[in-house]
Design a protein around this motif. Structure first.
Motif, PDB file in Angstrom:
ATOM      1  N   GLN A 191       0.545  -0.903   0.238  1.00 36.77           N
ATOM      2  CA  GLN A 191      -0.120  -0.194   0.246  1.00 36.77           C
ATOM      3  C   GLN A 191       0.930   1.099  -0.397  1.00 36.77           C
ATOM      4  O   GLN A 191       1.569   1.555   0.665  1.00 36.77           O
ATOM      5  CB  GLN A 191      -0.889   0.032   1.446  1.00 36.77           C
ATOM      6  N   PHE A 192       0.235   2.185  -0.796  1.00 39.54           N
ATOM      7  CA  PHE A 192       1.247   3.744  -0.461  1.00 39.54           C
ATOM      8  C   PHE A 192       0.049   4.216  -1.391  1.00 39.54           C
ATOM      9  O   PHE A 192      -0.332   4.621  -1.326  1.00 39.54           O
ATOM     10  CB  PHE A 192       2.012   3.743  -2.147  1.00 39.54           C
ATOM     11  N   GLY A 193       0.049   5.026  -0.152  1.00 42.00           N
ATOM     12  CA  GLY A 193      -1.345   7.047   0.526  1.00 42.00           C
ATOM     13  C   GLY A 193      -2.945   5.570   0.480  1.00 42.00           C
ATOM     14  O   GLY A 193      -2.299   4.029   0.882  1.00 42.00           O
ATOM     15  N   ASP A 194      -3.403   6.054  -1.069  1.00 42.39           N
ATOM     16  CA  ASP A 194      -4.877   5.242  -1.163  1.00 42.39           C
ATOM     17  C   ASP A 194      -4.527   4.334  -2.057  1.00 42.39           C
ATOM     18  O   ASP A 194      -5.475   3.556  -2.355  1.00 42.39           O
ATOM     19  CB  ASP A 194      -5.637   6.274  -1.323  1.00 42.39           C
ATOM     20  N   SER A 195      -3.634   4.214  -2.762  1.00 40.33           N
ATOM     21  CA  SER A 195      -2.987   3.324  -3.838  1.00 40.33           C
ATOM     22  C   SER A 195      -2.672   1.725  -3.329  1.00 40.33           C
ATOM     23  O   SER A 195      -2.150   2.101  -2.371  1.00 40.33           O
ATOM     24  CB  SER A 195      -2.245   4.121  -4.925  1.00 40.33           C
ATOM     25  N   TRP A 196      -3.109   0.648  -3.940  1.00 35.86           N
ATOM     26  CA  TRP A 196      -2.245  -0.429  -3.799  1.00 35.86           C
ATOM     27  C   TRP A 196      -1.724  -0.703  -4.834  1.00 35.86           C
ATOM     28  O   TRP A 196      -2.491  -0.997  -6.390  1.00 35.86           O
ATOM     29  CB  TRP A 196      -3.703  -1.742  -3.495  1.00 35.86           C
ATOM     30  N   CYS A 197      -0.564  -1.718  -4.826  1.00 34.98           N
ATOM     31  CA  CYS A 197       0.116  -2.133  -6.098  1.00 34.98           C
ATOM     32  C   CYS A 197       0.696  -3.215  -6.017  1.00 34.98           C
ATOM     33  O   CYS A 197       1.196  -3.572  -4.815  1.00 34.98           O
ATOM     34  CB  CYS A 197       1.289  -1.280  -5.897  1.00 34.98           C
ATOM     35  N   LEU A 198       1.022  -4.122  -6.533  1.00 32.92           N
ATOM     36  CA  LEU A 198       0.987  -5.682  -6.920  1.00 32.92           C
ATOM     37  C   LEU A 198       2.757  -5.811  -7.791  1.00 32.92           C
ATOM     38  O   LEU A 198       2.288  -5.192  -8.402  1.00 32.92           O
ATOM     39  CB  LEU A 198      -0.336  -6.697  -7.568  1.00 32.92           C
ATOM     40  N   TRP A 199       3.839  -6.106  -6.864  1.00 35.48           N
ATOM     41  CA  TRP A 199       4.796  -6.792  -7.036  1.00 35.48           C
ATOM     42  C   TRP A 199       4.949  -8.191  -7.499  1.00 35.48           C
ATOM     43  O   TRP A 199       4.462  -8.925  -6.006  1.00 35.48           O
ATOM     44  CB  TRP A 199       6.004  -5.695  -5.975  1.00 35.48           C
ATOM     45  N   TRP A 200       6.005  -8.641  -8.480  1.00 37.16           N
ATOM     46  CA  TRP A 200       6.018  -9.611  -8.803  1.00 37.16           C
ATOM     47  C   TRP A 200       7.788  -9.009  -9.660  1.00 37.16           C
ATOM     48  O   TRP A 200       8.048  -8.444 -10.648  1.00 37.16           O
ATOM     49  CB  TRP A 200       5.177 -10.009  -9.966  1.00 37.16           C
ATOM     50  N   ASN A 201       8.359 -10.150  -9.238  1.00 40.70           N
ATOM     51  CA  ASN A 201       9.852 -10.530  -9.141  1.00 40.70           C
ATOM     52  C   ASN A 201      10.332  -8.957  -9.539  1.00 40.70           C
ATOM     53  O   ASN A 201      11.094  -8.371 -10.419  1.00 40.70           O
ATOM     54  CB  ASN A 201      10.265 -10.368 -11.068  1.00 40.70           C
ATOM     55  N   GLY A 202      10.005  -8.240  -8.539  1.00 39.38           N
ATOM     56  CA  GLY A 202      10.869  -6.314  -8.341  1.00 39.38           C
ATOM     57  C   GLY A 202      10.475  -5.635  -9.553  1.00 39.38           C
ATOM     58  O   GLY A 202      11.071  -4.123  -9.450  1.00 39.38           O
ATOM     59  N   ARG A 203       8.559  -5.933  -9.586  1.00 41.47           N
ATOM     60  CA  ARG A 203       8.134  -4.953 -10.561  1.00 41.47           C
ATOM     61  C   ARG A 203       6.762  -4.648 -10.299  1.00 41.47           C
ATOM     62  O   ARG A 203       6.656  -5.420 -10.042  1.00 41.47           O
ATOM     63  CB  ARG A 203       8.819  -5.187 -12.162  1.00 41.47           C
ATOM     64  N   GLN A 204       6.662  -3.329 -10.211  1.00 41.87           N
ATOM     65  CA  GLN A 204       4.989  -3.160 -10.157  1.00 41.87           C
ATOM     66  C   GLN A 204       4.746  -3.318 -11.512  1.00 41.87           C
ATOM     67  O   GLN A 204       4.617  -3.194 -12.582  1.00 41.87           O
ATOM     68  CB  GLN A 204       4.553  -1.383 -10.051  1.00 41.87           C
ATOM     69  N   ILE A 205       3.006  -4.570 -11.507  1.00 44.90           N
ATOM     70  CA  ILE A 205       2.568  -4.693 -12.420  1.00 44.90           C
ATOM     71  C   ILE A 205       0.883  -5.111 -12.506  1.00 44.90           C
ATOM     72  O   ILE A 205       0.468  -4.596 -13.545  1.00 44.90           O
ATOM     73  CB  ILE A 205       3.044  -6.630 -12.206  1.00 44.90           C
ATOM     74  N   ALA A 206       0.405  -3.955 -11.297  1.00 42.73           N
ATOM     75  CA  ALA A 206      -0.373  -3.824 -11.394  1.00 42.73           C
ATOM     76  C   ALA A 206      -0.695  -2.657  -9.650  1.00 42.73           C
ATOM     77  O   ALA A 206      -0.231  -2.912  -8.847  1.00 42.73           O
ATOM     78  CB  ALA A 206      -1.725  -4.748 -10.546  1.00 42.73           C
ATOM     79  N   SER A 207      -1.858  -1.657 -10.527  1.00 41.86           N
ATOM     80  CA  SER A 207      -2.330  -0.919  -9.207  1.00 41.86           C
ATOM     81  C   SER A 207      -3.209  -0.564  -8.809  1.00 41.86           C
ATOM     82  O   SER A 207      -4.409  -0.725 -10.368  1.00 41.86           O
ATOM     83  CB  SER A 207      -1.506   0.105  -9.394  1.00 41.86           C
ATOM     84  N   VAL A 208      -4.205  -0.317  -8.071  1.00 44.82           N
ATOM     85  CA  VAL A 208      -5.310   0.236  -7.727  1.00 44.82           C
ATOM     86  C   VAL A 208      -5.368   1.625  -6.953  1.00 44.82           C
ATOM     87  O   VAL A 208      -5.030   1.194  -6.171  1.00 44.82           O
ATOM     88  CB  VAL A 208      -6.094  -1.074  -7.229  1.00 44.82           C
ATOM     89  N   GLN A 209      -6.300   2.407  -8.038  1.00 44.61           N
ATOM     90  CA  GLN A 209      -6.659   4.045  -7.290  1.00 44.61           C
ATOM     91  C   GLN A 209      -7.712   4.272  -7.104  1.00 44.61           C
ATOM     92  O   GLN A 209      -8.825   4.575  -8.178  1.00 44.61           O
ATOM     93  CB  GLN A 209      -5.620   4.729  -8.183  1.00 44.61           C
ATOM     94  N   PRO A 210      -7.950   4.155  -5.744  1.00 36.70           N
ATOM     95  CA  PRO A 210      -9.320   5.327  -5.553  1.00 36.70           C
ATOM     96  C   PRO A 210      -9.105   6.713  -6.811  1.00 36.70           C
ATOM     97  O   PRO A 210      -7.983   7.882  -6.553  1.00 36.70           O
ATOM     98  CB  PRO A 210     -10.041   5.406  -4.510  1.00 36.70           C
ATOM     99  N   GLY A 211      -9.850   7.846  -6.855  1.00 38.28           N
ATOM    100  CA  GLY A 211     -10.073   8.498  -7.320  1.00 38.28           C
ATOM    101  C   GLY A 211     -11.431   9.582  -7.898  1.00 38.28           C
ATOM    102  O   GLY A 211     -12.245   8.748  -7.017  1.00 38.28           O
ATOM    103  N   ALA A 212     -11.175   9.986  -8.678  1.00 39.50           N
ATOM    104  CA  ALA A 212     -12.844  10.986  -8.126  1.00 39.50           C
ATOM    105  C   ALA A 212     -13.686  10.346  -9.233  1.00 39.50           C
ATOM    106  O   ALA A 212     -15.570  10.461  -8.355  1.00 39.50           O
ATOM    107  CB  ALA A 212     -12.592  12.696  -9.283  1.00 39.50           C
ATOM    108  N   ASN A 213     -13.291   9.491  -9.931  1.00 44.82           N
ATOM    109  CA  ASN A 213     -14.615   9.107 -11.388  1.00 44.82           C
ATOM    110  C   ASN A 213     -14.541   7.420 -10.611  1.00 44.82           C
ATOM    111  O   ASN A 213     -15.151   6.544 -10.689  1.00 44.82           O
ATOM    112  CB  ASN A 213     -13.667   8.837 -12.065  1.00 44.82           C
ATOM    113  N   GLY A 214     -14.347   7.045  -9.702  1.00 47.21           N
ATOM    114  CA  GLY A 214     -14.081   5.462  -8.895  1.00 47.21           C
ATOM    115  C   GLY A 214     -13.036   4.550  -9.119  1.00 47.21           C
ATOM    116  O   GLY A 214     -11.385   5.562  -8.559  1.00 47.21           O
TER     117      GLY A 214
END
Length: 116
Positions: free
Chosen positions: A11-34
């Motif tokens: 977790q980075f603030g409000d965002s969640w990041c999925l890491w695999w083999n030392g790189r970020q492969i996905a992120s889930v970010q809340p925003g104004a549009n959902g």
């Protein structure tokens, strides 16, 4: 000293990041549009963006989408577990589909006749 490479959901603030083999492969970010899910399992310059109803739904979608592309040939449930596992949770090295098939065939070959 080097910091350990992140693995699984971080977790980075409000965002969640999925890491695999030392790189970020996905992120889930809340925003104004959902909730926005950014998937980076394709080529480096291609990202896929989708919307989700909640952070947990976005995380589940990202796990399955990335697991299906990164760990091809591994059953989806097992692939998601490997993808989201923390480094200390890896008790066994990851095996490819070919290795799993060879292990299954070997165990079947070693069974005694009449045993099933």
């Amino acid at each position: 000293m080097t910091a350990p490479r992140p693995q699984g959901w971080v977790q980075f603030g409000d965002s969640w990041c999925l890491w695999w083999n030392g790189r970020q492969i996905a992120s889930v970010q809340p925003g104004a549009n959902g909730i926005t899910v950014v998937l980076s399992c394709r080529k480096l310059w291609q990202d896929k963006r989708v919307s989700a109803a909640s952070v947990s739904q976005g995380k589940r979608y990202a796990e399955r989408w990335c697991a299906a592309r990164i760990l091809e040939g591994v059953p989806l449930r097992q692939a998601v577990q490997q993808l989201t596992a923390k480094p200390e949770e890896h008790a066994q090295p990851m095996r490819s589909a070919t290795q799993l098939q060879q292990e299954r065939r070997l165990s079947e070959a070693l069974k005694l006749p009449g045993e099933r």
